[in-house]
Design an enzyme around this catalytic site. Sequence first.
Site, short mmCIF file in Angstrom:
data_model
loop_
_atom_site.label_atom_id
_atom_site.label_comp_id
_atom_site.label_asym_id
_atom_site.label_seq_id
_atom_site.Cartn_x
_atom_site.Cartn_y
_atom_site.Cartn_z
N GLU A 1 -17.47 -45.46 37.02
CA GLU A 1 -18.26 -45.52 38.26
C GLU A 1 -18.81 -44.15 38.60
O GLU A 1 -18.08 -43.15 38.60
CB GLU A 1 -17.36 -46.03 39.40
CG GLU A 1 -17.96 -46.00 40.77
CD GLU A 1 -16.97 -46.46 41.84
OE1 GLU A 1 -17.34 -46.44 43.03
OE2 GLU A 1 -15.83 -46.84 41.49
N GLU B 1 -22.29 -41.93 48.84
CA GLU B 1 -21.44 -42.64 49.80
C GLU B 1 -21.56 -41.88 51.10
O GLU B 1 -21.20 -40.69 51.17
CB GLU B 1 -19.99 -42.68 49.32
CG GLU B 1 -19.80 -43.56 48.09
CD GLU B 1 -18.34 -43.84 47.84
OE1 GLU B 1 -17.91 -44.98 48.08
OE2 GLU B 1 -17.63 -42.91 47.42
N HIS C 1 -16.30 -40.98 38.74
CA HIS C 1 -14.98 -41.53 38.45
C HIS C 1 -15.00 -42.02 37.00
O HIS C 1 -15.98 -42.64 36.57
CB HIS C 1 -14.65 -42.74 39.32
CG HIS C 1 -14.62 -42.50 40.79
ND1 HIS C 1 -13.45 -42.41 41.51
CD2 HIS C 1 -15.62 -42.39 41.70
CE1 HIS C 1 -13.73 -42.25 42.79
NE2 HIS C 1 -15.04 -42.23 42.93
N ASP D 1 -20.53 -42.56 41.76
CA ASP D 1 -20.95 -42.70 43.15
C ASP D 1 -22.03 -41.66 43.44
O ASP D 1 -21.73 -40.50 43.77
CB ASP D 1 -19.76 -42.51 44.09
CG ASP D 1 -18.77 -43.66 44.00
OD1 ASP D 1 -19.23 -44.80 43.86
OD2 ASP D 1 -17.56 -43.40 44.07
#
Length: 457
Positions: free
Chosen positions: A231, A236, A247, A233
Site C-alpha cells: 500500500e 491521508e 507500507h 498512501d
Amino acid sequence: MLSKTALLSSLIAAGASAQQVGTLTTETHPKLPIQQCTAAGSCTTLNTAVTMDANWRWLHTTTGSNNCYNGNEWDTTLCPDGATCAANCALDGADYPGTYGVTVSGNAMTLKFVTNGAYSKNIGSRLYLMASDSTYQMFKLLNKEFTFDVDVSGLPCGLNGALYLVEMDEDGGLSRFPTNKAGAKYGTGYCDTQCPHDIKFINGEANVDGWTPSSNDANAGAGKYGSCCHEMDIWEANSISAAYTPHVCSVDGQTRCEGTDCGDGDERYSGVCDKDGCDFNSYRMGDTSFYGPGATVDTKSKFTVVTQFVTSDGTDTGSLSEIRRIYVQGGTVIQNSVSKIAGITESNSITDDFCNEQKTTFGDTNSFEKLGGLAAMGGAIGRGMVLALSVWDDHAVNMLWLDSTYPTDADATKPGIARGTCATTSGVPTDIEASQGNSQVIYSNIKIGALNSTFSS
C-alpha cells in the site's frame, strides 16, 4: 497509519460485498477522466471512470431481493459457509449520488461523508479508478509522478480523505478465483497492509468463518481472514493534518491471511505486512505551521499535491530510492516542509535513511525496514497498483493517529507523539456522523507523467 477497517457503509438495505452479479440496479460507472503527461508538459486524456467498492454494495439472494447481510451480521441460512454464500448471494449495481453521495463533474469527484438516501443512510465511501468497464486502471509510477488537486476545507477533525495505491488484481480477482463472478466492475478484490478482516468476500468466498459483529459499529464486523497487499498512501488528510506513507509486505499481490500472518493485536509486528509504514506528517516532523487553515499550505482553499517516485538510476526500471512531495497553491510551488526533529537529518522527502532515523528517534518498531523498505515499495509500484479514493471515519482510534496526540496517554512533547491540533476527545464516529454529516472531500485534475511534467514550476 492505523486500521482502515471502519471503512464500511451503513446501508440499511444491506451494505455488503458479493461474488455473483445482481440485476436489480444497473451498474453505470461515473466517468472521471485523468491526464497522462510527457516530459514536455504535453498531456493527453485517459477515459477513466470509477467504481464503488464491493463492501458498500447491496448483497441479496440471486433469485430475489432478500438480504444476505443485515446490519453487521450474515444471514446464516443463506451463508452457512463461504462457498455457499458466494453461490447464493449477488452483488448489485450502485446509485452513486442517491445512495452514496458520490458526484462527478468533469475531472472532479465529490465524496460526501453522510448521505441520507430514500431507503438508506450511508457513511463514507471507497472507490477505484477503472481503465475499462471490467478492469482497474493500473499505475506504474517508478521514475514518474502522480498529481491531483484536493479540497479538504470540508473535512474536520476525525475524518480522513484518503487517496492511495494498493496492489489489487487488475480484474478484481475475477480470473484467479472462479467463484468471483463480479470482478473489478463491482469493486471486488480489496486489500491493504492492515490486512483488513472486515472485507466480506476474499478470494471469491464469503468471510463468514468466525465472523464477529463490531461492538461499536452497527455495520461492521470481522471474519477469520484478512486481505493483505502493498500500500502506498499518497494522501491521508483532513483540514488539520496530512501524511503520505509507504507500507510494504513480504508477499506480493492480494493475499488472504489468517492467524499470525495477519498481524492482529499483539502480533502486529509478526504479520506479513508493515502496518505502521514510514509516514511524513509535517506536524509530526516538527513544522507545526506548514499545513492547515491559514498555514503555508492553506487548507481553506484547493491546492495541488505532487508525489514523485524517484529511482536510484533515473530509469523506469530502477530501484525506488526517494518519494518526494511538492505542493502548488495560488500559482506558487511550495516545497515540502523540512523535518525539525533532533536526531533526524533535515529532509523533506522519504528515503530509507529518513525512515530508519525516524523509527529510532520516535522509538517505533522498524517493520518497514524489516520487510524491505523502499525497494519493496518500488517492486509493487513497478508491477502496477490500483488507485483508491475514499472518505472515512475511524471506529478504532477516532483518527487521532493522524490529527491529534497519539497515543493519548503519552507525553505530547515527546518526538513523534503530536500529529496535529485536534483534541484527544475528537473524532468519535457517533459524534461526527451526527454533527458533521455534511462534510466532504473533492478530488480533481488527476495527472500522471514524467517527473516535473504535471505541474508548472
